[in-house]
Design an enzyme around this catalytic site. Structure first.
Site, PDB file in Angstrom:
ATOM      1  N   HIS A 172       0.808  -1.248   0.053  1.00 18.62           N
ATOM      2  CA  HIS A 172       0.030   0.019   0.022  1.00 18.62           C
ATOM      3  C   HIS A 172       0.819   1.184   0.140  1.00 18.62           C
ATOM      4  O   HIS A 172       2.147   1.085   0.157  1.00 18.62           O
ATOM      5  CB  HIS A 172      -0.890   0.206   1.304  1.00 18.62           C
ATOM      6  CG  HIS A 172      -0.221  -0.044   2.461  1.00 18.62           C
ATOM      7  ND1 HIS A 172       0.500   0.834   3.194  1.00 18.62           N
ATOM      8  CD2 HIS A 172      -0.269  -1.124   3.596  1.00 18.62           C
ATOM      9  CE1 HIS A 172       1.094   0.565   4.333  1.00 18.62           C
ATOM     10  NE2 HIS A 172       0.525  -0.705   4.459  1.00 18.62           N
ATOM     11  N   CYS A 197       3.435  -4.567   7.014  1.00 20.12           N
ATOM     12  CA  CYS A 197       2.914  -4.240   5.465  1.00 20.12           C
ATOM     13  C   CYS A 197       4.126  -3.846   4.619  1.00 20.12           C
ATOM     14  O   CYS A 197       5.213  -3.541   5.172  1.00 20.12           O
ATOM     15  CB  CYS A 197       1.860  -3.295   5.259  1.00 20.12           C
ATOM     16  SG  CYS A 197       0.323  -4.054   5.808  1.00 20.12           S
TER      17      CYS A 197
END
Length: 222
Positions: A172, A197
């Site tokens: 992301h 992430c």
């Protein structure tokens, strides 16, 4: 006039004539001598001496056009050029075919076409923790926007492909806090900064979002 008187005048007249002739001879001789003194000076000049060759007039009229000044030779300093690492070179054991490759040691992502060519590669910021093991995964879901698991902020273009200790792991954009400030700079990409992430700069996050439909293979290397 008596004969006796005439005999006495004749020698006297001859003496005067001789004196006049002698005077004319001396005058002519003096003029010839003077003429002989001038003519040699005009016809036979004195030879030049060595000092005459260095007279100012000779120096001033000397030609400098033919003087050649040699140019100094400049030798370039030896330089050591180190070969830059080829960012397009995929890590060993990263599979084949259409896929996303994430190398944790280099903190770099590759978007690879079916023929093995690299469409895009860039630096990212992965997890500070050991919560993603090397292996083969696939894209599970995609969200245009998402919230951080701890409620600290938001991110965009979330592409999930794994599960960490308890939360999903995906690619992301760099998260923003609630004031809209990015949680890291672009210069910090390439270092581990996330909680699990894979953070990307926004243009790269959009490129991966467009590249990876659900089911796309993701290869994670150590």
């Amino acid at each position: 006039m008596s004969k006796h008187r005439a005999q006495h005048r004749a020698p006297r007249r001859k003496g005067r004539i001789a004196a006049v002739v002698l005077a004319l001879g001396l005058t002519a001789g003096a003029g010839s001598a003077a003429a002989m003194g001038v003519i040699p000076q005009l016809q036979t000049p004195e030879p030049a001496t060595a000092s005459d060759a260095l007279a100012p007039a000779a120096i001033e009229t000397a030609s400098l056009e033919k003087l050649e000044i040699p140019k100094p030779k400049v030798t370039p300093a030896a330089q050591t050029v180190e070969a830059a690492p080829d960012a397009a070179t995929l890590p060993a054991g990263s599979g084949t075919g259409y896929r996303i490759v994430f190398d944790q040691s280099d903190q770099r992502v590759w978007l690879v076409e079916s023929d093995g060519s690299v469409e895009r590669t860039y630096l990212v910021s992965g997890s500070k923790f050991n919560n993603l093991q090397p292996g083969s995964y696939q894209v599970q879901s995609k969200s245009r926007t998402a919230n951080a698991f701890d409620g600290s902020g938001t991110m965009e273009y979330f592409v999930r492909f794994a599960t960490g200790f308890s939360e999903p792991i995906g690619f992301h954009s760099v998260p923003k806090d609630h004031s809209g400030q990015l949680e890291q700079t672009k210069e910090q990409l390439g270092t581990r900064l996330s909680a699990g992430c894979v953070r990307q700069w926004l243009p790269d996050a959009i490129a991966l979002w467009d590249f990876a439909p659900i089911g796309t293979r993701v290869v994670v290397t150590a």
